[in-house]
Every structure is written in structure tokens, then in C-alpha cells.
Design a protein around this motif. Structure first.
Motif, short mmCIF file in Angstrom:
data_model
loop_
_atom_site.label_atom_id
_atom_site.label_comp_id
_atom_site.label_asym_id
_atom_site.label_seq_id
_atom_site.Cartn_x
_atom_site.Cartn_y
_atom_site.Cartn_z
N TYR B 132 0.84 -1.21 0.00
CA TYR B 132 0.00 0.00 0.00
C TYR B 132 0.88 1.25 0.00
O TYR B 132 0.67 2.18 -0.77
N GLU B 133 1.85 1.29 0.90
CA GLU B 133 2.69 2.50 1.01
C GLU B 133 3.53 2.72 -0.24
O GLU B 133 3.75 3.85 -0.65
N MET B 134 4.01 1.64 -0.84
CA MET B 134 4.77 1.83 -2.08
C MET B 134 3.87 2.43 -3.17
O MET B 134 4.25 3.40 -3.83
N LEU B 135 2.69 1.89 -3.32
CA LEU B 135 1.80 2.38 -4.40
C LEU B 135 1.22 3.76 -4.06
O LEU B 135 1.16 4.63 -4.93
N ALA B 136 0.83 3.96 -2.82
CA ALA B 136 0.15 5.22 -2.45
C ALA B 136 1.17 6.32 -2.15
O ALA B 136 1.17 7.37 -2.80
N ASP B 137 2.02 6.09 -1.16
CA ASP B 137 2.92 7.16 -0.69
C ASP B 137 4.07 7.39 -1.66
O ASP B 137 4.56 8.51 -1.80
N LYS B 138 4.55 6.33 -2.30
CA LYS B 138 5.74 6.45 -3.13
C LYS B 138 5.40 6.66 -4.60
O LYS B 138 6.00 7.50 -5.26
N PHE B 139 4.46 5.90 -5.12
CA PHE B 139 4.11 6.06 -6.54
C PHE B 139 3.02 7.11 -6.74
O PHE B 139 2.73 7.50 -7.87
N GLY B 140 2.41 7.54 -5.64
CA GLY B 140 1.42 8.62 -5.74
C GLY B 140 0.08 8.18 -6.34
O GLY B 140 -0.66 9.01 -6.87
N SER B 282 -1.93 6.61 9.48
CA SER B 282 -2.17 6.13 8.11
C SER B 282 -2.09 4.61 8.05
O SER B 282 -2.68 4.00 7.16
N GLN B 283 -1.37 3.99 8.98
CA GLN B 283 -1.24 2.53 8.92
C GLN B 283 -2.52 1.84 9.39
O GLN B 283 -2.97 0.87 8.78
N LEU B 287 -4.99 -0.48 7.01
CA LEU B 287 -5.48 -1.82 7.40
C LEU B 287 -7.01 -1.87 7.41
O LEU B 287 -7.60 -2.91 7.11
N ALA B 288 -7.64 -0.74 7.73
CA ALA B 288 -9.11 -0.71 7.66
C ALA B 288 -9.57 -0.88 6.21
O ALA B 288 -10.55 -1.57 5.93
N LEU B 289 -8.84 -0.28 5.27
CA LEU B 289 -9.14 -0.50 3.85
C LEU B 289 -8.95 -1.97 3.49
O LEU B 289 -9.76 -2.57 2.78
N LEU B 290 -7.87 -2.57 4.01
CA LEU B 290 -7.61 -4.00 3.75
C LEU B 290 -8.82 -4.84 4.20
O LEU B 290 -9.27 -5.74 3.48
N THR B 291 -9.32 -4.54 5.38
CA THR B 291 -10.48 -5.29 5.88
C THR B 291 -11.68 -5.12 4.95
O THR B 291 -12.39 -6.09 4.64
N GLU B 292 -11.89 -3.89 4.47
CA GLU B 292 -12.97 -3.67 3.49
C GLU B 292 -12.77 -4.51 2.23
O GLU B 292 -13.71 -5.11 1.71
N LEU B 293 -11.54 -4.51 1.72
CA LEU B 293 -11.26 -5.23 0.47
C LEU B 293 -11.44 -6.73 0.65
O LEU B 293 -11.95 -7.42 -0.24
N VAL B 294 -11.00 -7.24 1.81
CA VAL B 294 -11.15 -8.68 2.06
C VAL B 294 -12.62 -9.02 2.23
O VAL B 294 -13.12 -10.02 1.70
N SER B 295 -13.34 -8.17 2.95
CA SER B 295 -14.77 -8.43 3.20
C SER B 295 -15.55 -8.42 1.89
O SER B 295 -16.50 -9.20 1.72
N ALA B 296 -15.14 -7.55 0.97
CA ALA B 296 -15.83 -7.46 -0.31
C ALA B 296 -15.39 -8.54 -1.29
O ALA B 296 -15.91 -8.63 -2.41
#
Lengths: 335, 335
Positions: B132-140, B282-283, B287-296
Motif C-alpha cells: 500500500y505504502e509503495m503504491l500510495a505514498d511512493k508512486f502517488g 495512516s497505517q 489496514l481498515a481499507l484492507l479489511t474492506e477489500l477482504v470483506s468485499a
């Protein structure tokens, strides 16, 4: 009868690398404006491109920064009309501003600031685009007044062309700016442009910066040899920080030094966009912002020297002055 | 009477580097939740930290990924209550999840997905945060479904822990994913996780990628030795592109290779935020997003192996399996 213009062309002769020629005016493509050049800024990239042209035995018309009046437009041009006074820094792969006329894609152009003379305006485009792209595209800073308030930027070589405009752009963004300079006149210059602190890049500036109370710096622009400065700035860069660089590195660097800080090493090269044909309209838009900032008095021209007259001798003189590498601000040729 | 818990502690003995001990429960700071651990994921960083602890002769409780039930909360905790089932990957500088109980700052925590078992959930936090951090924070890249549609991501070592979750996250973002893998089972695994193309990192993958029709790649994640892969990915990275890396580089690298493309070399290290005390909430949010993605059903657990029972022997067995370095997905210890 084809209309001819005077141009300064690179030659195959190292001892006499520039020559005046009468050549046809450049082709005006459908998205181009044709500009009658009245002033051209000299940048280190001109020096590098002259070396490359001579080494490759290529006849090229160099010159990137240009200012002048639009004298004709391509069939699809929407944004400009004949008579507009524009500025730009062009493309690496086309004939440049060391000629009486230059054809430039309208997306790369903006109207020049009314409150600057031609030479004052010609000092700015390439260095501003470099500074803007490093801060916006590479460091991810929003380009709005005060948008980076509370953030600190360290500029290695604050008094050169890019540094002189980056200091001003960073202050408009609200940043705290630490600039390096080593001579009395460059120290005075960077302060006058707005630097909050000045440290000496010929001394132990890592300690100097820490003594100023900055334990870590989120944004560092290395506008001088990265090879020479990487290990020092690696000590200063903060967590998730950025080290931006513009001068080609010719030796392998110990990039692992910044791994545990999750920092980035960001190259900026303003011709990368036109070389790839990607996102080029962002350059005209950035120059339009520059014109706004200059008009509002937030940014001043960085011109410090003028060479008069358009000739091979004038371009060579400008090349030689810039090639020494200790420029304060910018040098411009007045046509 | 102080309540005691079983913990696995690093020792000063290289041949026998882990030992069970009865020790007091960790202090619960005002922003901490105390979690009774039921499963702990094993990551390469555990292996590295065990080496460092033994070399430094430090007694430490390792273990980063953890899942369990909140059994008490600090006085200022707002987001969680006793009985919540949470997951997290903690901090480098605190006692970890190789213990019956762990105290974690609530900002680093999220509720674990209801549709995953404890071991399935424990496989995910550290690798997801890294991806997540590589794609979001680093790759923008914006973290929204389809936000990077039309963009291509090359993942070197797609089948490992970080690669296995990054493939899925990138597909949710709408990206085209090229993953590298070299064995039949890893090739099958990355395809099953959603990789659009697979190339072999033991062959000339630069040519393979070009033959697939990709002349340049905007985003490249090197989830294996950067030292080994930098020169190859430097050939593939596009204009203004990003090379992200997570494995420490121990030799100088020719970073000048990507200068004229104005590309970036981005380190990602998910402990950099907690080490610096910056932006740590942000961490928990990631992880809350991760839970959403897994739940979906957009992301599945990457677990492939389980070690049963919480003991020094179990942690050592898990350490040894991960240290081999050719993991497919993730290994989790079930307490």
C-alpha cells in the motif's frame, strides 16, 4: 523564394564549434507557433548539448530558453495569435532559439510577463520548469500559495540558475528554505531571493544544518554534483523524504543509505516530458503560473548578466561563461 | 501479584537464538490496546531482526504481524473496546507478537476481517502496508477502485509475501500487472492472484516484457535484491517512472542510468513511519481499507503454510522456512 534566417549552428570542428549560417525558416507544424526570437537564456544543458553535438558530428541549432513575438501560427493552434509575446524552453529534439525564428508547440508556451523585459523573461523558463517539476511532480507538493507551509527545503547550490528560482517558488509555497552558498556575493544573493538560512557547501554543512535546529529535512534539492553530495544529504534526509537531483551521476552511489528512512532519490530532467511526448501541456501551464507569479511580484527575474547581439561569437561567449559552473543567477543573450 | 505471560525471547546464543520465558505482561500506554495474540505472521524482517538481535546481544521479543482479541485498553483509547478482534503489524522498537499478549498503539490497528480465520488474517498486515505504502505514498497512486486503470505495474518476485498482496491491490486499482515468477507453482500462484502476464526473473525479462508489447513501464516494484535487478529495471522504467524497492542494497548502484528519464528510485520500509513517529495513523487506516477489500472479496489471504503452537521451536521453524527466501505467499504461526 524561400525566406532565410540567420542561425548559429554547431560545427564538426571542436576548436570552432559554432558558426553562423543563413538557412530556411523552420517548418511550422499544425500545433506550432512561429516566434521571432528577441532573447535567449543560456543554461548548462546548452553547454552539454554543444559537447554532444560536436562529439557526434551533428549540425544542430541549440538554444532552449526563448522569448519573442508570435509571427505566424499553425492551422490547429488555439491558444495564441500573431502578435502575442511568449516565452518557453522548447524541446531537445528540435531546432532551438539560437536562430532568428523558432517553431514551438503551443502547449510548451506561455505569454511572457508584461512587467519583465525580454532578457529578464528569457532567464526563467527552463530553470523554472526544472524547479517546478521537482517540487510538484517529484516531491508531490501542491502548487498553491502557502501549500507547503511548515515544510523545509534544503537547496544545494542555491545561487545557480535553478536554485535562484527554486528559492522564490519555495517561499511562495510557504516553505522554510535553507540554501547553500560559499562566496560573499552568492550568500548575499540567496538571502535577497528569500532564503531563510544559508550554509556553506564547501564546509561540513550536515553539522551546520543540524546546528540550525533541523535534525531531518523532508525535501532536498541537489542542484550540483549528486556524486559529490549524496552521502551528506543521505544523512540529512528525513523519513519518507525526497532527494531531488538534476546533474548526471557518473559513478555508482550507495543508495542503501536511505533505505530505512524509506526515502526517495528523484531525478528531474525537464526534457524528459517532451522526449517521451507525455504530459507536455503541463509545461505551458507551469509557465503560465510563472507569469502570474512574476506579475504579482512573488517572483523576480534571476538575470545577472547579458551578452549583446545575436552572433556565433555571442553564443560562444555565453557558453563559455556558463561552462565555468559557478554562475550566480542567469545569463541571457539579447538579440 | 504481577500477571505473567509466555514469550519467545532472543538470546545471546547464536546456536540457540530463541528461548521461552515467563515475563510480565507489557505496559499498556494511554493510546494502546492490549491484545491476546492468537496468530502471528512470519516475515523476512523477523529473520533480519533476529540476526541483528543476536549480533547486538539483545534480548528482544520479535513478531510483527499479529491478530487477536483486545483484552484491555489505555485511558485515551477511542477507536476500540475490549472484545474487538484486531490485526496489525506493530513497531520495530516495541515488544512484538511472539508473546501471549502485545500492547499496540490504537492508531496502528484495524478490526480484522470477519470472513478470515485468525491465521488467514495474520498473513496480511505487514505485506499489505508495504504494498500500500509503495503504491500510495511512493508512486502517488490514489487508493480507490480503478484509480490507476490503464497503468502498468511490473512486480519483480510476484509470488512472495509482498508480491502476493500487491498483485491483488494493483488489480483492484485497475492496473495491468506483469509479475515475475520462475517455478511452475509460483507462476500458477501469481496468475491465480490476478497477474495479467508472467515473465521469468531468471531469464532475460527485459526482452520478455518488451515482447509482450510494453516498451516502457511506469511503475516497477523490485521485491527482491535491488542490487541484482537495478540495471535491468533501469532499462524498462518509463519517463517520470518509479522503481520501488524494499530489500536493502549493499553495493553502490549506477543511478545515473535513469536520469534522462527523470525517473525515481523509491525505498519503502513500513517501519519508517513508526520509527520517525510520523503519520502513523495512516497505517491503521490502510489496514481498515484492507479489511474492506477482504470483506468485499477483492483481496484474499495470501497464507500458504501454518506452523501450529506457540513455542520457541515453532517460531524458529517459521524463521528457518522464511529465511530460505523462496516463499510462495505467507507462513503463519497459530498460537
Amino acid at each position: 523564394m524561400t525566406k532565410l534566417m540567420k542561425a548559429v549552428v554547431t560545427t564538426l570542428d571542436e576548436d570552432n564549434p559554432l558558426l553562423e549560417k543563413e538557412i530556411p525558416l523552420p517548418n511550422v507544424d499544425s500545433h506550432d507557433v512561429l516566434v521571432k526570437i528577441t532573447a535567449s537564456g543560456m543554461n548548462p544543458v546548452d553547454v552539454k548539448q554543444l559537447e554532444l553535438a560536436v562529439a557526434a558530428k551533428e549540425e544542430r541549432i541549440l538554444g532552449f530558453d526563448g522569448v519573442g513575438e508570435v509571427v505566424s501560427i499553425g492551422t490547429d493552434v488555439k491558444k495564441y495569435q500573431v502578435g502575442d509575446r511568449v516565452f518557453f524552453s522548447g524541446e531537445l529534439g528540435r531546432t532551438g532559439s539560437n536562430a532568428e525564428y523558432e517553431a514551438v508547440n503551443e502547449d510548451l508556451v506561455a505569454k511572457a510577463p508584461d512587467n519583465l523585459s525580454d532578457v529578464e523573461a528569457a532567464a526563467l523558463p527552463l530553470t523554472f520548469l526544472t524547479a517546478y517539476e521537482m517540487l510538484a511532480d517529484k516531491f508531490g507538493i501542491s502548487m498553491a500559495a502557502g501549500a507547503a507551509s511548515g515544510k523545509t527545503l534544503l537547496i544545494i547550490n542555491g545561487a545557480g540558475g535553478v536554485g535562484s528560482i527554486m528559492i522564490q517558488l519555495a517561499k511562495w509555497l510557504g516553505m522554510t528554505v535553507i540554501a547553500t552558498a560559499s562566496r560573499d556575493e552568492t550568500i548575499e544573493w540567496v538571502k535577497q531571493l528569500g532564503a531563510d538560512f544559508v550554509v556553506n557547501h564547501r564546509e561540513d554543512y550536515v553539522s551546520e544544518v543540524k546546528q540550525l535546529g533541523f535534525s531531518e529535512i523532508p525535501y532536498i534539492a541537489v542542484l550540483h554534483s549528486l556524486d559529490q553530495h549524496f552521502e551528506a544529504v543521505a544523512k540529512l534526509v528525513g523519513s519518507y523524504g525526497h532527494i531531488g537531483a538534476i546533474v548526471q551521476s557518473t559513478q555508482p552511489l550507495p543508495v542503501g543509505l536511505i533505505k530505512n528512512k524509506a526515502a526517495s532519490l528523484d531525478w528531474e530532467f525537464m526534457f524528459a516530458k517532451t522526449n517521451a511526448g507525455q504530459n507536455i501541456a503541463s509545461q505551458g501551464e507551469a509557465l503560465a503560473l510563472l507569469t502570474e507569479l512574476v506579475s504579482a511580484g512573488d517572483v523576480q527575474s534571476t538575470i545577472t548578466q547579458t551578452v549583446d547581439g545575436f552572433s556565433a561569437a555571442a553564443v560562444l561567449e555565453a557558453q563559455q561563461k556558463v561552462s565555468v559552473g559557478d554562475m550566480l543567477g542567469k545569463l541571457v543573450i539579447k538579440y
